[in-house]
Design an enzyme around this catalytic site. Structure first.
Site, short mmCIF file in Angstrom:
data_model
loop_
_atom_site.label_atom_id
_atom_site.label_comp_id
_atom_site.label_asym_id
_atom_site.label_seq_id
_atom_site.Cartn_x
_atom_site.Cartn_y
_atom_site.Cartn_z
N GLU A 11 0.83 -1.21 0.00
CA GLU A 11 0.00 0.00 0.00
C GLU A 11 0.86 1.26 0.00
O GLU A 11 1.80 1.38 0.77
CB GLU A 11 -0.93 0.00 1.22
CG GLU A 11 -1.91 -1.16 1.26
CD GLU A 11 -2.94 -1.11 0.12
OE1 GLU A 11 -3.03 -0.09 -0.58
OE2 GLU A 11 -3.65 -2.13 -0.06
N HIS B 251 -1.61 -5.57 2.07
CA HIS B 251 -2.82 -6.40 1.99
C HIS B 251 -2.47 -7.74 1.35
O HIS B 251 -1.68 -7.78 0.39
CB HIS B 251 -3.89 -5.70 1.14
CG HIS B 251 -4.88 -4.92 1.94
ND1 HIS B 251 -5.05 -3.56 1.80
CD2 HIS B 251 -5.79 -5.31 2.88
CE1 HIS B 251 -6.01 -3.15 2.62
NE2 HIS B 251 -6.48 -4.19 3.29
#
Ligand code: PCA
Length: 223
Positions: free
Chosen positions: A91, A180
């Protein structure tokens, strides 16, 4: 009598890894299973510490802040599940908004509220995400840079982490960010095997520790 194992030296630098408990009616959360598998392992002279966060707005950040105070890590990687994604998602940015599509594990569902009142709109990851993508791809893993961590508890934790690192004196030299991970095969498709999640997170830590400044890649390289 079995001799006691010598305690790890107090000064040994640490890496904090966090994962979440299951949410949204699922039976497991691969983020926790993967970081738990790395608890106590050594990477690049650092000891890995795994902490579970509740998938709950507010409470997740209280647990994270306590872990930061306790461990004073050199590096922090918070990890969460992103069902529907095929790759390990590095991210780039956390935004100052909670906007939940489903209730959290304490039945709260905030809409359009800031994570930190009067905080900046966003924080960038201070992990070398391009170097990490390259390292993971060279290890044969599916990895990508992601431009959004969503607006649920993962983004909440990512923003809260970066706010702590930006504002606490004792954490001035700590770098951090968020990854993630896809579902496990038993949860649905697309998915990634637990062994690959563990290998990927270990590789991400190794790369981040070895890369103080991110690499710059030509536009489109390896996309
Ligand atoms: N994923 C959710 C919260 C907990 C988790 O593992 C998210 O992406 O916000």
């Amino acid at each position: 009598m079995v001799p006691a194992r010598p305690a790890a030296p107090l000064h040994q630098p640490r890496v904090l890894l966090t994962g979440f408990d299951p949410f949204g009616g699922e039976a497991l959360n691969p983020s926790w299973l993967a970081v738990q598998a790395l608890q106590g392992r050594q990477v690049g002279g650092h000891r890995l510490v795994a902490v579970q966060l509740p998938t709950v707005f507010g409470a997740s950040l209280r647990v994270l802040r306590a872990a930061l105070r306790q461990h004073r890590p050199a590096l922090v990687i918070c990890v969460g599940q992103a069902g529907g994604r095929a790759a390990l998602s590095l991210e780039r940015v956390a935004i100052n908004v909670d906007d939940a599509r489903i209730p959290d594990n304490a039945a709260a569902q905030p809409v359009d509220t800031p994570v930190v009142a009067n905080g900046p709109a966003a924080y960038f990851s201070t992990l070398p995400i391009k170097a990490m993508r390259l390292a993971l791809q060279r290890d044969g893993l599916n990895a990508e840079v992601s431009q959004t961590a969503g607006t649920f508890v993962c983004n909440h934790v990512f923003y809260g982490l970066m706010h702590e690192l930006a504002t606490r004196r004792g954490l001035r030299h700590t770098r951090g960010g968020f990854i993630h991970v896809p579902w496990l095969p038993e949860q649905g498709s697309p998915s990634m095997a637990l062994d690959d999640l563990v290998r990927g997170l270990r590789g991400a830590v190794r790369c981040a520790l070895a890369t103080p400044i991110d690499v710059v890649q030509a536009a489109g390289a390896l996309d």
